[in-house]
Write a protein that holds these residues in place. Sequence first.
Motif, short mmCIF file in Angstrom:
data_model
loop_
_atom_site.label_atom_id
_atom_site.label_comp_id
_atom_site.label_asym_id
_atom_site.label_seq_id
_atom_site.Cartn_x
_atom_site.Cartn_y
_atom_site.Cartn_z
N LYS A 1 0.81 -1.22 0.00
CA LYS A 1 0.00 0.00 0.00
C LYS A 1 0.84 1.27 0.00
N GLU A 2 2.16 1.14 0.13
CA GLU A 2 3.05 2.29 0.01
C GLU A 2 3.35 2.51 -1.48
N THR A 3 2.65 3.41 -2.09
CA THR A 3 2.73 3.56 -3.54
C THR A 3 4.11 4.00 -4.02
N ARG A 4 4.88 4.65 -3.16
CA ARG A 4 6.21 5.11 -3.58
C ARG A 4 7.31 4.10 -3.26
N LYS A 5 6.96 3.00 -2.63
CA LYS A 5 7.95 2.00 -2.29
C LYS A 5 8.39 1.25 -3.55
N ASP A 6 9.67 1.00 -3.67
CA ASP A 6 10.19 0.28 -4.83
C ASP A 6 10.14 -1.22 -4.57
N LEU A 7 9.18 -1.88 -5.21
CA LEU A 7 9.03 -3.33 -5.08
C LEU A 7 9.50 -4.05 -6.34
N SER A 8 10.37 -3.39 -7.10
CA SER A 8 10.79 -3.94 -8.39
C SER A 8 11.39 -5.34 -8.27
N ALA A 9 12.21 -5.55 -7.23
CA ALA A 9 12.86 -6.86 -7.09
C ALA A 9 11.83 -7.96 -6.89
N LYS A 10 10.80 -7.68 -6.08
CA LYS A 10 9.74 -8.67 -5.83
C LYS A 10 8.91 -8.92 -7.09
N ILE A 11 8.56 -7.83 -7.79
CA ILE A 11 7.76 -7.96 -9.01
C ILE A 11 8.53 -8.76 -10.06
N GLN A 12 9.81 -8.44 -10.22
CA GLN A 12 10.61 -9.17 -11.20
C GLN A 12 10.75 -10.64 -10.84
N GLU A 13 10.99 -10.92 -9.55
CA GLU A 13 11.17 -12.30 -9.12
C GLU A 13 9.90 -13.12 -9.31
N GLY A 14 8.75 -12.51 -9.05
CA GLY A 14 7.50 -13.26 -9.15
C GLY A 14 6.87 -13.25 -10.52
N PHE A 15 6.85 -12.08 -11.18
CA PHE A 15 6.11 -11.91 -12.43
C PHE A 15 7.01 -11.74 -13.65
N GLY A 16 8.31 -11.56 -13.46
CA GLY A 16 9.21 -11.30 -14.58
C GLY A 16 9.44 -12.52 -15.44
N PRO A 17 10.26 -12.37 -16.49
CA PRO A 17 10.47 -13.46 -17.46
C PRO A 17 10.98 -14.76 -16.85
N GLN A 18 11.67 -14.71 -15.71
CA GLN A 18 12.15 -15.93 -15.07
C GLN A 18 11.31 -16.32 -13.85
N GLY A 19 10.21 -15.62 -13.63
CA GLY A 19 9.37 -15.89 -12.45
C GLY A 19 8.35 -16.98 -12.69
N LEU A 20 7.64 -17.33 -11.64
CA LEU A 20 6.58 -18.34 -11.71
C LEU A 20 5.23 -17.76 -12.10
N GLY A 21 5.18 -16.45 -12.29
CA GLY A 21 3.92 -15.82 -12.67
C GLY A 21 2.93 -15.70 -11.53
N ILE A 22 3.41 -15.80 -10.28
CA ILE A 22 2.53 -15.73 -9.13
C ILE A 22 3.23 -15.03 -7.98
N ILE A 23 2.48 -14.19 -7.28
CA ILE A 23 2.95 -13.48 -6.08
C ILE A 23 1.85 -13.57 -5.04
N SER A 24 2.23 -13.74 -3.77
CA SER A 24 1.24 -13.72 -2.70
C SER A 24 1.40 -12.46 -1.87
N VAL A 25 0.30 -12.03 -1.25
CA VAL A 25 0.29 -10.85 -0.39
C VAL A 25 -0.12 -11.30 1.00
N SER A 26 0.69 -10.96 1.99
CA SER A 26 0.42 -11.40 3.36
C SER A 26 -0.20 -10.27 4.19
N ASP A 27 -0.88 -10.68 5.25
CA ASP A 27 -1.41 -9.75 6.26
C ASP A 27 -2.39 -8.73 5.68
N VAL A 28 -3.23 -9.17 4.75
CA VAL A 28 -4.26 -8.28 4.20
C VAL A 28 -5.39 -8.15 5.23
N PRO A 29 -5.69 -6.96 5.70
CA PRO A 29 -6.74 -6.80 6.71
C PRO A 29 -8.07 -7.40 6.27
N ASP A 30 -8.68 -8.15 7.14
CA ASP A 30 -10.02 -8.76 6.95
C ASP A 30 -10.04 -9.92 5.97
#
Length: 387
Positions: free
Chosen positions: A51-80
């Motif tokens: 939810k921090e829109t200015r945070k750089d999550l590039s490494a996570k996005i590349q690892e999960g969704f990039g050309p060498q990734g598994l095409g899946i990312i999970s999000v933890s601790d989502v309220p409710d």
Amino acid sequence: MAPLQFHLRSIHLPPLSSASRSPHRISCRSMAASPPPPTVRTVSIPFTHLKETRKDLSAKIQEGFGPQGLGIISVSDVPDFAFLRKKLLYLAPRLANLSEDTKRKIEDPDSRYSFGWSHGKETLESGKPDVFKGSFYANPIIDTPTTDAALLYQYPSFCRPNIWPTTSLPELEAAFKDLGKLIFEVGLLLAHHCDQYVMRQGATNKTQGLQETLRRSRCHKGRLLYYFPRPLSECKEVTGSTSSWCGWHTDFGSLTGLTCGLFMRNSVEVPCPDSSAGLYVQTRNNEVVKVIYGEDELAYQIGETTEILYSGHLCATPHCVKAPSGENAAGVERCTFAMFMQPDWDERLKIPEKITRHGELIQPNQALTFGKYTEILNNKCYQQRTT
């Protein structure tokens, strides 16, 4: 989730008999004993970071969704999320066990059963009707996407209104919408970081990006799935298929939000009865791996239209689901929910030269709408429309 992507089900044909419906390669037979594939944990992002829109999550996005990734990312601790997941999934058996007359009232043949209740309308690999599971489809974001008669005819699986069991199971509508909207809002946050990642790669795109493409769409679809309990004799059957619950496929849409399955026996929650059951992904090296994430985590998979939007910077991967087998699986029912975040039916796509998937049907540099894209691909499995 086989050649036909059952979760999009963009069908623009009059209703057909169940015998003519194309399979999405589901079977409920158990696996033969063989060395298990490797198990891989999803790339996980805490919700507070997402939810921090200015945070750089590039490494996570590349690892999960990039050309060498598994095409899946999970999000933890989502309220409710944990509460809303169980609130909805516990309603699935109640829905499935309503009387047949009651369930017929919430079917929608004109959408090819892409809204409301659907059971036995799809087929297994054997060609037999799939009676092992039932589904309930609805758009949790908007009840009536359009009243335009031409669009209702052209895109019934996107445009027709929701059907809710307001008398027989009135609590379903609120629970379905609450979970679907939460998955949608978290998905928009993830889409923002996907946009930021692609921009940092130096890619340019004339559209407003994935987040805005999804925000303005009227095509989103939720699917509540219920797998009926199987007798011991079926759970002991042997097959070599990894895709015994859901055939190999890539998703047509942009982002697919997934909950972990909830297993029950006699209305009491139980652990998954078979450690080999679950989601499998084919890697870029053609290796099959089992993918796991926590039951209170929300997972997202990349779909084909995101790959098209960003010319392969974010990549969809083939995946399937294996059913549990063995004595412990007898009498166990499974419930889960998928939220398919998709472009609008009139959103224009241009197929990049480097993306050759479906090359026999869709040419590089071809421009077409998302509605037409899904129609072409579904016509691989359904008879061609002639009117």
